[in-house]
Design a protein around this motif. Sequence first.
Motif, PDB file in Angstrom:
ATOM      1  N   ALA A   1       0.818  -1.214   0.000  1.00 50.22           N
ATOM      2  CA  ALA A   1       0.000   0.000   0.000  1.00 50.22           C
ATOM      3  C   ALA A   1       0.855   1.268   0.000  1.00 50.22           C
ATOM      4  N   LEU A   2       1.976   1.261   0.714  1.00 50.80           N
ATOM      5  CA  LEU A   2       2.809   2.470   0.781  1.00 50.80           C
ATOM      6  C   LEU A   2       3.439   2.814  -0.560  1.00 50.80           C
ATOM      7  N   PRO A   3       4.098   1.866  -1.245  1.00 53.29           N
ATOM      8  CA  PRO A   3       4.585   2.222  -2.592  1.00 53.29           C
ATOM      9  C   PRO A   3       3.462   2.533  -3.567  1.00 53.29           C
ATOM     10  N   LEU A   4       2.293   1.911  -3.377  1.00 54.63           N
ATOM     11  CA  LEU A   4       1.154   2.250  -4.239  1.00 54.63           C
ATOM     12  C   LEU A   4       0.745   3.701  -4.023  1.00 54.63           C
TER      13      LEU A   4
ATOM     14  N   ASP B   1      -6.652  -5.666  -4.018  1.00 58.64           N
ATOM     15  CA  ASP B   1      -7.500  -6.394  -3.076  1.00 58.64           C
ATOM     16  C   ASP B   1      -7.994  -5.462  -1.980  1.00 58.64           C
ATOM     17  N   ASP B   2      -8.995  -5.922  -1.227  1.00 58.28           N
ATOM     18  CA  ASP B   2      -9.621  -5.045  -0.245  1.00 58.28           C
ATOM     19  C   ASP B   2      -8.691  -4.677   0.906  1.00 58.28           C
ATOM     20  N   ALA B   3      -7.774  -5.589   1.290  1.00 55.66           N
ATOM     21  CA  ALA B   3      -6.836  -5.263   2.365  1.00 55.66           C
ATOM     22  C   ALA B   3      -5.895  -4.145   1.932  1.00 55.66           C
ATOM     23  N   ALA B   4      -5.396  -4.232   0.709  1.00 50.30           N
ATOM     24  CA  ALA B   4      -4.531  -3.171   0.188  1.00 50.30           C
ATOM     25  C   ALA B   4      -5.292  -1.860   0.073  1.00 50.30           C
ATOM     26  N   ALA B   5      -6.560  -1.934  -0.335  1.00 43.69           N
ATOM     27  CA  ALA B   5      -7.381  -0.722  -0.483  1.00 43.69           C
ATOM     28  C   ALA B   5      -7.576  -0.025   0.857  1.00 43.69           C
ATOM     29  N   ARG B   6      -7.915  -0.797   1.879  1.00 42.77           N
ATOM     30  CA  ARG B   6      -8.131  -0.190   3.207  1.00 42.77           C
ATOM     31  C   ARG B   6      -6.844   0.430   3.739  1.00 42.77           C
ATOM     32  N   THR B   7      -5.730  -0.271   3.587  1.00 44.61           N
ATOM     33  CA  THR B   7      -4.455   0.252   4.072  1.00 44.61           C
ATOM     34  C   THR B   7      -4.050   1.494   3.306  1.00 44.61           C
ATOM     35  N   LEU B   8      -4.275   1.493   1.996  1.00 44.92           N
ATOM     36  CA  LEU B   8      -3.975   2.670   1.169  1.00 44.92           C
ATOM     37  C   LEU B   8      -4.745   3.887   1.660  1.00 44.92           C
ATOM     38  N   LEU B   9      -6.036   3.730   1.909  1.00 40.33           N
ATOM     39  CA  LEU B   9      -6.858   4.847   2.364  1.00 40.33           C
ATOM     40  C   LEU B   9      -6.430   5.320   3.746  1.00 40.33           C
ATOM     41  N   ASP B  10      -6.082   4.386   4.621  1.00 42.51           N
ATOM     42  CA  ASP B  10      -5.594   4.768   5.948  1.00 42.51           C
ATOM     43  C   ASP B  10      -4.314   5.585   5.842  1.00 42.51           C
TER      44      ASP B  10
ATOM     45  N   ARG C   1      -0.919  10.292   6.424  1.00 43.75           N
ATOM     46  CA  ARG C   1       0.310  10.952   5.996  1.00 43.75           C
ATOM     47  C   ARG C   1       0.044  12.403   5.631  1.00 43.75           C
ATOM     48  N   SER C   2       1.032  13.215   5.809  1.00 40.73           N
ATOM     49  CA  SER C   2       0.898  14.624   5.448  1.00 40.73           C
ATOM     50  C   SER C   2       0.931  14.774   3.937  1.00 40.73           C
ATOM     51  N   GLY C   3       0.454  15.890   3.468  1.00 40.06           N
ATOM     52  CA  GLY C   3       0.418  16.143   2.040  1.00 40.06           C
ATOM     53  C   GLY C   3      -0.954  15.872   1.489  1.00 40.06           C
ATOM     54  N   HIS C   4      -1.109  16.154   0.222  1.00 37.56           N
ATOM     55  CA  HIS C   4      -2.385  16.010  -0.451  1.00 37.56           C
ATOM     56  C   HIS C   4      -2.330  14.825  -1.397  1.00 37.56           C
TER      57      HIS C   4
END
Length: 314
Positions: free
Chosen positions: A273-276, A291-300, A305-308
């Motif tokens: 998720a972080l490199p994504l 996958d849904d686990a990657a999606a949830r972690t990406l959104l979190d 994280r700071s920034g837009h």
Amino acid sequence: MYYLQGQTMETIARHLGVSRSSVSRLLAHARETGLVRISVAAAPGTRGTLAGQINDLFGVRASVVPVPDVDTEVNRLHNVALVAAERLVELMEPGAVLGVAWGNTTAEVTRNIPHVHFPGSVVVQLNGAANASQSGLPYADSIISQAADAFGSRMVHFPVPAFFDYPETKQALWRERSIRSVLQTIESATVALFGVGALAANLPSHVYSGGYLEPQELQDAKTDGVVGDVCTVLIREDGSTQMDLNKRASGPTPATLQKIPHRLCVVSGASKALPLLGALRAGVATDLVLDDAAARTLLDLARMRSGHPRTMVR
């Protein structure tokens, strides 16, 4: 009789005068050869869904694949790859030029592409695969060949290292006519397929486990804030790629990828998720299957994280 008329295998067997197992084998053969294709149209992510939130944040067309938490990382990747393979077919058309970056994810996607021929199409390797100990050709060729076989496409290989030892060598080789021809094919690509490599992932990215970078180079990359790569171009969390190591990379830069109209990024596993996040901030993808686990972690991560999240750093 089976798919359009809704008849059972027993009824078909009686009608044809064969066994039920023969009907089953015929149906399996039809799927494997592409005579019959089953596709599920991806519904646009609605507001509030995981896909909808990703679409809103990053301006991509996302498909989120639900995978049971008890599944292994290999099974998770397989389930994501099945959906990604169908999405790739949707993006293809006669005369299309498909650029494919090698990696564990794209290998699984190309293994699952249904056989649908697109006359006049081309499959081109996006990044070199050689390193100091091996040519990388069998690995990259298996991925390119699977896509080309499925689509009936002409293949174009990219016979250069993943990372050159010296930037000057890359600059000199980029002037060679044979290499320029491959680069021009890449620049004419209409569709791109790639994954995201992670410096730390549950299913190790091939670029980091296959000896493409020395241990000290990996350590220096981590110190420089690198979280992964796209097409073997190293990337930071903020989407930036300006660094000395990338001057030696053979893969397309985010700016080059952005010129390709359809860019399908495929990601499996929360550990990517972080490199994504960095890849999406760099604006490399128009389409995303994860996958849904990657999606949830990406959104979190995007919220924490700071920034837009929509800021694209080139």
